[in-house]
Design an enzyme around this catalytic site. Sequence first.
Site, PDB file in Angstrom:
ATOM      1  N   CYS A  82       0.834  -1.207   0.000  1.00 26.47           N
ATOM      2  CA  CYS A  82       0.000   0.000   0.000  1.00 26.47           C
ATOM      3  C   CYS A  82       0.876   1.268   0.000  1.00 26.47           C
ATOM      4  CB  CYS A  82      -0.987  -0.068   1.159  1.00 26.47           C
ATOM      5  SG  CYS A  82      -2.435   0.946   0.842  1.00 26.47           S
ATOM      6  N   HIS A 173      -3.357  -5.225   1.623  1.00 26.31           N
ATOM      7  CA  HIS A 173      -2.757  -5.419   2.951  1.00 26.31           C
ATOM      8  C   HIS A 173      -2.723  -6.886   3.376  1.00 26.31           C
ATOM      9  CE1 HIS A 173      -2.485  -1.214   4.429  1.00 26.31           C
ATOM     10  NE2 HIS A 173      -3.391  -1.018   3.495  1.00 26.31           N
ATOM     11  N   GLU A 175      -0.921  -8.194   5.539  1.00 23.92           N
ATOM     12  CA  GLU A 175      -0.678  -8.286   6.992  1.00 23.92           C
ATOM     13  C   GLU A 175      -1.980  -8.260   7.788  1.00 23.92           C
ATOM     14  OE1 GLU A 175      -0.474  -5.626   5.240  1.00 23.92           O
ATOM     15  OE2 GLU A 175      -0.964  -3.853   6.415  1.00 23.92           O
TER      16      GLU A 175
HETATM   17  N1  GLN Z   1      -3.366   6.282   0.606  1.00 24.72           N
HETATM   18  C1  GLN Z   1      -2.210   6.043   1.379  1.00 24.72           C
HETATM   19  C2  GLN Z   1      -1.001   6.699   0.762  1.00 24.72           C
HETATM   20  O1  GLN Z   1      -0.938   6.846  -0.429  1.00 24.72           O
HETATM   21  C3  GLN Z   1      -1.930   4.571   1.504  1.00 24.72           C
HETATM   22  C4  GLN Z   1      -3.010   3.910   2.287  1.00 24.72           C
HETATM   23  C5  GLN Z   1      -2.552   2.692   2.988  1.00 24.72           C
HETATM   24  O2  GLN Z   1      -1.355   2.437   3.091  1.00 24.72           O
HETATM   25  N2  GLN Z   1      -3.489   1.962   3.534  1.00 24.72           N
HETATM   26  O3  GLN Z   1      -0.109   7.049   1.479  1.00 24.72           O
END
Ligand code: GLN
Length: 194
Positions: A82, A173, A175
């Site tokens: 992410c 995610h 995790e």
């Molecule tokens: N939108 C976040 C970003 O770009 C990432 C979101 C997340 O890691 N759950 O930093």
Amino acid sequence: MVKIGILNLQGAVSEHYDITKKAVENMGVDVDVEYVRYADDVADCDGLIISGGESTVIGKLIHKRGIDKVIKDNNISVFGTCAGMVLLGKKTDFDQPLLGLMDITVKRNTYGSQKDSFESPIEIFGKEYMGVFIRAPVLESYDESKDDIEVLSTFDDEVIAIKQGQHIAISFHPELTEDTLIHEYFIREVLNKQ
Ligand code: GLN
């Protein structure tokens, strides 16, 4: 001993620690898993996991602490989830410090805000996997001319998991699931590099 660092700056860090430990246990391999916060701790790692969170915050701290330089100088494999995916890229739709380790352009918050978070089965490594998407990024583009790039998973025609050389970026995610499949893959890659 091979060491995997869990970058402990901001975001879903402890969940990555727990699932990485579980993956190591399942595999029965001799791998040390440690939280790392500063350049010196990161320098000792063979692999580094960068969690979800706020990529702008994590990126600024990485840069301020010189962690970006250490990753490059020591040729450390990075697995980013992410926000970690955002940071692995060369470019995003925001002006923010990035690691730029992969030839990918990432579009942040593709699926909308926090309340638009969702779970959906996806397919990766030929298996079904539960994708947890929280303000997830996807790839805007990647450099198709690079031989070492491999798309690992797509969802609704968007690339949600990609590998380039020793680095892996995924938009969801793992995790937050009980499934160690993707962590085991990363650990195996780090072990194969030794
Ligand atoms: N939108 C976040 C970003 O770009 C990432 C979101 C997340 O890691 N759950 O930093």
